[in-house]
Scaffold this active site. Structure first.
Site, mmCIF file in Angstrom:
data_model
loop_
_atom_site.group_PDB
_atom_site.id
_atom_site.type_symbol
_atom_site.label_atom_id
_atom_site.label_comp_id
_atom_site.label_asym_id
_atom_site.label_seq_id
_atom_site.Cartn_x
_atom_site.Cartn_y
_atom_site.Cartn_z
ATOM 1 N N HIS A 33 0.830 -1.278 0.138
ATOM 2 C CA HIS A 33 0.040 0.012 -0.005
ATOM 3 C C HIS A 33 0.871 1.176 -0.108
ATOM 4 O O HIS A 33 2.190 1.232 0.151
ATOM 5 C CB HIS A 33 -0.896 0.123 1.383
ATOM 6 C CG HIS A 33 -0.208 0.035 2.578
ATOM 7 N ND1 HIS A 33 0.354 0.950 3.092
ATOM 8 C CD2 HIS A 33 -0.099 -1.120 3.236
ATOM 9 C CE1 HIS A 33 1.168 0.613 4.400
ATOM 10 N NE2 HIS A 33 0.637 -0.755 4.436
ATOM 11 N N ASP A 84 3.826 -4.753 4.074
ATOM 12 C CA ASP A 84 5.295 -4.729 3.995
ATOM 13 C C ASP A 84 5.690 -6.135 4.644
ATOM 14 O O ASP A 84 6.509 -6.828 4.097
ATOM 15 C CB ASP A 84 6.090 -3.738 4.632
ATOM 16 C CG ASP A 84 5.594 -3.377 5.999
ATOM 17 O OD1 ASP A 84 4.412 -3.782 6.221
ATOM 18 O OD2 ASP A 84 6.311 -2.619 6.794
#
Length: 439
Positions: free
Chosen positions: A66, A333
């Protein structure tokens, strides 16, 4: 959450697609490449076209983090606790701290910031221009997203950028949103290994090595603040979060030197390495399900997996088609680090040192998973002695990975050799997945 509509965000017009390559890296501060996972996206290398005699037949798959966001709720609380110590100081003896006299907290929680929206929009435009030859009215990208708001909105903004670059000829939609509930099977979120424990010893050891001089300086400049070693990474992250939020350099960045941010980068490198990377015995197994989905797409055969995959979604041609030329998945992540590790990317002969930072290290989080960081797996057809063969190459933020585990180390790997190399994933983690649930 932040959404771009018709290419605009509250009056902000994203850069034209023709300008993207020259503006992919937005410069706010000299230190920004050392902000670990809070670094704004930049291409590590310039994209290289396929070798002569090769043509891309499938961009499978774009896996993207994102865009830039506000701190999560947990990080926000930690940052504000450390910040409050500076605000409680009886006096400031350094002009760099004078701004704190009137400072007020103004950051949101976890949602995308405008820059994060623009990053995903630009990515969509870039992917269209790079792979437009694979797209037509009947062959649009297939888009999935993990269910967090910032992830879904990043996917939505990406589709808007893709459509804008195609002059609205092609407008893909987000076809699948996978729940992030703890009980959900989700290959785009690391939430299916309750026994996973990230070691903090190495990270804290390094923090306590690089931070004492900063602690002393801040306590001298902010009388009575009583700053401790554990406050330093929180205050340094505030530099990053304010900068990406306001799109100008935060005054908190001036409190630290470039060398100190380099030390902070290593702190973040250690944190990810022991979170879902090679340093956690149950780290890389959390990327196995996604790797098996990737193999299914590359081969055009049903998913074979007994780990994180959602069998209901993956067994349907509607929710997991195998005939598309472009796929786009949006994730986090920590999950992407697990996927890199499961694939065997960025192998480490020795763990990153907890007592010194090496400039030769290949495990650099700002280069692995910055905000809007991305992995692209390209499937291509190359001719050898007039005979076509399928190859793949993997790019992390446009840097070609050597893939020495299945090829000559030049970044090209025969498809069959690549599939064969993924033994860990094809064997469902070699028993590691079961360890996620053993009592």
């Amino acid at each position: 959450m932040t959404v771009l509509l018709s290419g605009r965000h509250f009056g902000l017009l994203p850069r034209l697609a023709s300008e993207i390559n020259s503006t992919s890296r937005i410069l706010f501060s000299e230190s920004q490449q050392f902000w670990g996972p809070y670094t704004p996206y930049y291409p590590v290398e310039e994209y290289q076209q396929p070798p002569i005699g090769c043509s891309i037949t499938q961009a499978s798959t774009l896996l993207q983090r994102h865009g830039a966001r506000y701190p999560t709720s947990g990080a926000s609380k930690r940052i504000q606790r450390s910040l409050q110590k500076l605000l409680n100081a009886s006096k400031y003896t350094d002009m760099k701290l004078e701004f704190l006299r009137s400072y007020q907290w103004h950051l949101g929680v976890a949602d995308l910031v405008p820059l994060g929206s623009t990053q995903s929009f630009h990515s969509g435009a870039e992917i269209y221009h790079r792979y437009s030859h694979l797209v037509d009215d009947h062959m649009l990208p297939f888009v999935r997203a993990s269910g967090g708001d910032r992830v879904v909105m990043s996917a939505v903004n990406w589709t808007a950028g893709f459509a804008d670059a195609s002059r609205q000829l092609y407008h893909p939609s987000v076809s699948v949103i996978i729940s992030e509930a703890d009980t959900s099977n989700n290959t785009l979120k690391n939430s299916m290994c309750p026994n996973s424990r990230a070691s903090k010893n190495e990270t804290n050891t390094w923090r306590d090595i690089f931070s004492p001089s900063i602690v002393h300086r801040l306590n001298t400049a902010a009388v009575g603040a009583e700053i401790l070693s554990q406050d330093i990474p929180e205050l340094m992250s505030l530099c990053a979060f304010e900068t990406v939020s306001e799109e100008k350099e935060s005054q908190f960045c001036d409190l630290f030197s470039l060398q100190e941010f380099q030390a902070y980068e290593h702190y973040q490198d250690l944190q990810k390495y022991y979170m879902t990377g090679y340093g956690n015995p149950l780290g890389r197994v959390q990327g196995v399900g996604y790797v098996n989905e990737l193999l299914a797409r590359l081969k055009g055969t049903p998913v074979e997996d007994h780990t994180q995959t959602n069998t209901t979604l993956d067994s349907s041609p509607i929710t997991f088609p195998l005939d598309r030329t472009v796929y786009a998945d949006f994730s986090h992540d920590d999950e992407m680090v697990a996927i890199y590790s499961a694939l065997g990317l960025f192998p480490q002969t020795h763990p990153p040192s907890s007592t010194e930072a090496s400039p030769q290290s290949t495990w650099v989080v700002s280069r692995l998973v910055p905000f809007s960081g991305r992995m692209i797996t390209e499937k291509m057809q190359c001719f050898e002695a007039g005979i076509p063969r399928d190859f793949i190459r993997i790019l992390i933020n446009d840097e070609i990975q050597p893939l020495a585990f299945c090829g000559a180390g030049d970044g090209l790997c025969g498809l069959e050799a690549f599939v064969d190399s993924q033994i860990y994933a094809r064997h469902n983690g070699d028993g590691d997945f079961e360890k996620c649930f053993l009592e």
